[in-house]
Write a protein that holds these residues in place. Structure first.
Motif, PDB file in Angstrom:
ATOM      1  N   PRO A 208       0.801  -1.227   0.000  1.00 23.92           N
ATOM      2  CA  PRO A 208       0.000   0.000   0.000  1.00 23.92           C
ATOM      3  C   PRO A 208       0.831   1.274   0.000  1.00 23.92           C
ATOM      4  N   ARG A 209       1.897   1.316   0.798  1.00 25.02           N
ATOM      5  CA  ARG A 209       2.714   2.532   0.855  1.00 25.02           C
ATOM      6  C   ARG A 209       3.400   2.797  -0.474  1.00 25.02           C
ATOM      7  N   GLN A 210       3.963   1.759  -1.081  1.00 22.77           N
ATOM      8  CA  GLN A 210       4.646   1.921  -2.367  1.00 22.77           C
ATOM      9  C   GLN A 210       3.681   2.389  -3.445  1.00 22.77           C
ATOM     10  N   LEU A 211       2.464   1.858  -3.449  1.00 21.62           N
ATOM     11  CA  LEU A 211       1.485   2.277  -4.451  1.00 21.62           C
ATOM     12  C   LEU A 211       1.047   3.725  -4.225  1.00 21.62           C
ATOM     13  N   ASP A 212       0.905   4.118  -2.956  1.00 17.08           N
ATOM     14  CA  ASP A 212       0.557   5.514  -2.660  1.00 17.08           C
ATOM     15  C   ASP A 212       1.617   6.466  -3.196  1.00 17.08           C
ATOM     16  N   VAL A 213       2.890   6.129  -2.982  1.00 19.97           N
ATOM     17  CA  VAL A 213       3.975   6.977  -3.460  1.00 19.97           C
ATOM     18  C   VAL A 213       4.018   6.986  -4.987  1.00 19.97           C
ATOM     19  N   LEU A 214       3.812   5.821  -5.605  1.00 20.84           N
ATOM     20  CA  LEU A 214       3.841   5.733  -7.068  1.00 20.84           C
ATOM     21  C   LEU A 214       2.746   6.580  -7.695  1.00 20.84           C
ATOM     22  N   CYS A 215       1.598   6.677  -7.033  1.00 21.94           N
ATOM     23  CA  CYS A 215       0.491   7.479  -7.561  1.00 21.94           C
ATOM     24  C   CYS A 215       0.788   8.980  -7.519  1.00 21.94           C
ATOM     25  N   LEU A 216       1.822   9.396  -6.777  1.00 25.35           N
ATOM     26  CA  LEU A 216       2.209  10.801  -6.745  1.00 25.35           C
ATOM     27  C   LEU A 216       2.972  11.220  -8.002  1.00 25.35           C
ATOM     28  N   GLY A 217       3.395  10.239  -8.807  1.00 23.21           N
ATOM     29  CA  GLY A 217       4.168  10.527 -10.004  1.00 23.21           C
ATOM     30  C   GLY A 217       5.522   9.863  -9.939  1.00 23.21           C
ATOM     31  N   GLU A 218       6.065   9.530 -11.110  1.00 25.69           N
ATOM     32  CA  GLU A 218       7.332   8.801 -11.162  1.00 25.69           C
ATOM     33  C   GLU A 218       8.488   9.612 -10.574  1.00 25.69           C
ATOM     34  N   GLU A 219       8.555  10.904 -10.911  1.00 27.62           N
ATOM     35  CA  GLU A 219       9.663  11.721 -10.420  1.00 27.62           C
ATOM     36  C   GLU A 219       9.617  11.846  -8.906  1.00 27.62           C
ATOM     37  N   THR A 220       8.420  12.070  -8.370  1.00 25.29           N
ATOM     38  CA  THR A 220       8.275  12.175  -6.914  1.00 25.29           C
ATOM     39  C   THR A 220       8.649  10.862  -6.240  1.00 25.29           C
ATOM     40  N   ALA A 221       8.191   9.738  -6.827  1.00 27.54           N
ATOM     41  CA  ALA A 221       8.496   8.434  -6.244  1.00 27.54           C
ATOM     42  C   ALA A 221      10.006   8.183  -6.237  1.00 27.54           C
ATOM     43  N   ARG A 222      10.690   8.544  -7.329  1.00 25.60           N
ATOM     44  CA  ARG A 222      12.142   8.342  -7.375  1.00 25.60           C
ATOM     45  C   ARG A 222      12.860   9.252  -6.380  1.00 25.60           C
ATOM     46  N   SER A 223      12.362  10.471  -6.238  1.00 23.60           N
ATOM     47  CA  SER A 223      12.995  11.391  -5.288  1.00 23.60           C
ATOM     48  C   SER A 223      12.840  10.912  -3.848  1.00 23.60           C
ATOM     49  N   LEU A 224      11.812  10.117  -3.595  1.00 26.47           N
ATOM     50  CA  LEU A 224      11.600   9.560  -2.255  1.00 26.47           C
ATOM     51  C   LEU A 224      12.286   8.206  -2.075  1.00 26.47           C
ATOM     52  N   GLY A 225      13.079   7.824  -3.065  1.00 22.07           N
ATOM     53  CA  GLY A 225      13.868   6.601  -2.950  1.00 22.07           C
ATOM     54  C   GLY A 225      13.139   5.322  -3.312  1.00 22.07           C
ATOM     55  N   GLN A 226      12.007   5.423  -3.993  1.00 23.02           N
ATOM     56  CA  GLN A 226      11.261   4.224  -4.354  1.00 23.02           C
ATOM     57  C   GLN A 226      11.757   3.662  -5.693  1.00 23.02           C
ATOM     58  N   PRO A 227      12.006   2.360  -5.776  1.00 27.01           N
ATOM     59  CA  PRO A 227      12.393   1.744  -7.059  1.00 27.01           C
ATOM     60  C   PRO A 227      11.164   1.584  -7.952  1.00 27.01           C
ATOM     61  N   VAL A 228      10.915   2.581  -8.779  1.00 31.81           N
ATOM     62  CA  VAL A 228       9.675   2.630  -9.558  1.00 31.81           C
ATOM     63  C   VAL A 228       9.529   1.404 -10.450  1.00 31.81           C
ATOM     64  N   GLY A 229      10.602   1.024 -11.149  1.00 33.54           N
ATOM     65  CA  GLY A 229      10.522  -0.127 -12.050  1.00 33.54           C
ATOM     66  C   GLY A 229      10.187  -1.417 -11.328  1.00 33.54           C
ATOM     67  N   VAL A 230      10.801  -1.625 -10.169  1.00 35.87           N
ATOM     68  CA  VAL A 230      10.549  -2.851  -9.399  1.00 35.87           C
ATOM     69  C   VAL A 230       9.109  -2.886  -8.898  1.00 35.87           C
TER      70      VAL A 230
END
Length: 327
Positions: A208-230
């Motif tokens: 759930p947390r990863q999906l919430d961050v991903l929904c903020l946008g790819e750039e935001t998710a990457r800036s927060l350290g989330q591995p978007v591709g994974v």
């Protein structure tokens, strides 16, 4: 807010249990569920009610609960990954792949028990892997995945039509699969799939947390350290397992993965902590109740639940398109 969302989840759980109870007791003939269940638990299913419940109603209710929850969560995952509220499993070719392989297996292995179900699951898996491989080679963006899904879907649809042309008997045997429904389903049909569905649902509840961050946008998710591709790959594979397993015993039921996520967002907002269990329960309730209606509306005849859901989902899809246009 948390207390209100918890109450909503509890209400959905109660509605799901009610739909399951009604589905077990109602149909062409009404049975006394507590009495019949008591016979089954005591090990002597001798009365007609107990046999109907054990061999007809319970498998059907279990299948509709599993298929509804799996398709709903699969749709929610795909919409979150692609940031597209009009996306659903058929967008990335899951339904087309499942249909092609199911008919291919029926043509190659005529009369083989489980050929259709096994082909449907393998087809859904193959379609998803092909789409993601193409998207990864071209740069796994959201638009690339959608375009790859459309292309793969058209290829598999052409293959399905070719199999029907060269092997017409598969059309007769697979007509129920194309429409979607639970008539004649048995516990043996869902035994290989239910374990995979439950494991995939548990896996979804870890994201759930990863999906919430991903929904903020790819750039935001990457800036927060989330591995978007994974995260995207994991979500798409989980959605493929859910949709493929559901399609393997329910056929090509449509619109569940489109309708349920929208209703769930209206109930719970945007947090996937609540959206995932909410979609799971609402999908199970919707499909089980729709299957019940398909048996009662024209009793003693019944219509496949896929037709009923398409009649409901089509206008809903048009409503979403028009609402987005106005916005």
């Amino acid at each position: 807010m948390k207390a209100r969302d918890s109450r909503k989840l509890l209400l959905l759980l109660l509605l799901t249990l009610l739909s399951a109870l009604l589905g077990a007791g109602a149909g062409a003939s009404f049975i006394d569920v507590p009495s019949a269940l008591g016979e089954i638990l005591s090990g002597r299913a001798e009365s007609p009610d107990a046999r109907i419940l054990l061999y007809v109603r319970l498998p059907r209710v279990c299948a509709s609960l599993l298929a509804g929850s799996a398709l709903a969560v699969a749709g929610l995952l795909i919409q979150a990954v692609l940031s597209n509220p009009l996306a659903s499993p058929n967008v990335i070719g899951v339904n087309a792949g499942a249909g092609f392989f199911a008919f291919l297996f029926m043509a190659v292995l005529p009369g083989s028990t489980g050929a259709c179900a096994l082909g449907a699951f393998l087809g859904a898996l193959a379609a998803t892997l092909i789409v993601y491989a193409v998207a990864a080679a071209a740069g796994a963006g959201k638009l690339t995945i959608i375009l790859a899904g459309v292309a793969v879907s058209s290829i598999f649809t052409a293959g399905l039509n070719a199999v029907k042309t060269f092997s017409p008997e598969t059309l007769y045997n697979g007509s129920t699969f194309l429409i979607g429904g639970f008539s004649g389903v048995s516990m043996a049909d869902i035994t290989p799939a239910w374990v995979c569905i439950l494991l995939a649902l548990l896996g979804c509840m870890l994201l759930p947390r990863q999906l919430d961050v991903l929904c903020l946008g790819e750039e935001t998710a990457r800036s927060l350290g989330q591995p978007v591709g994974v995260i995207r790959f994991a979500a798409i594979i989980l959605s493929c397992v859910l949709a493929g397993c559901a399609v393997s015993f329910s056929g090509l039921i449509g619109f569940v993965g489109l309708i349920v996520p929208h209703i769930t967002r209206r109930l719970f907002g945007q947090s996937h902590r609540w959206l995932l269990p909410g979609a799971c329960l609402l999908g199970a309730c919707l499909v089980t109740f729709s299957d019940l209606l398909s048996r009662l509306l024209f009793s003693p005849y019944e219509i496949p639940v896929g037709i009923l859901l398409s009649l409901t989902g089509g206008p809903f899809f048009l409503f979403l398109i028009l609402r987005r246009r106005r916005r």
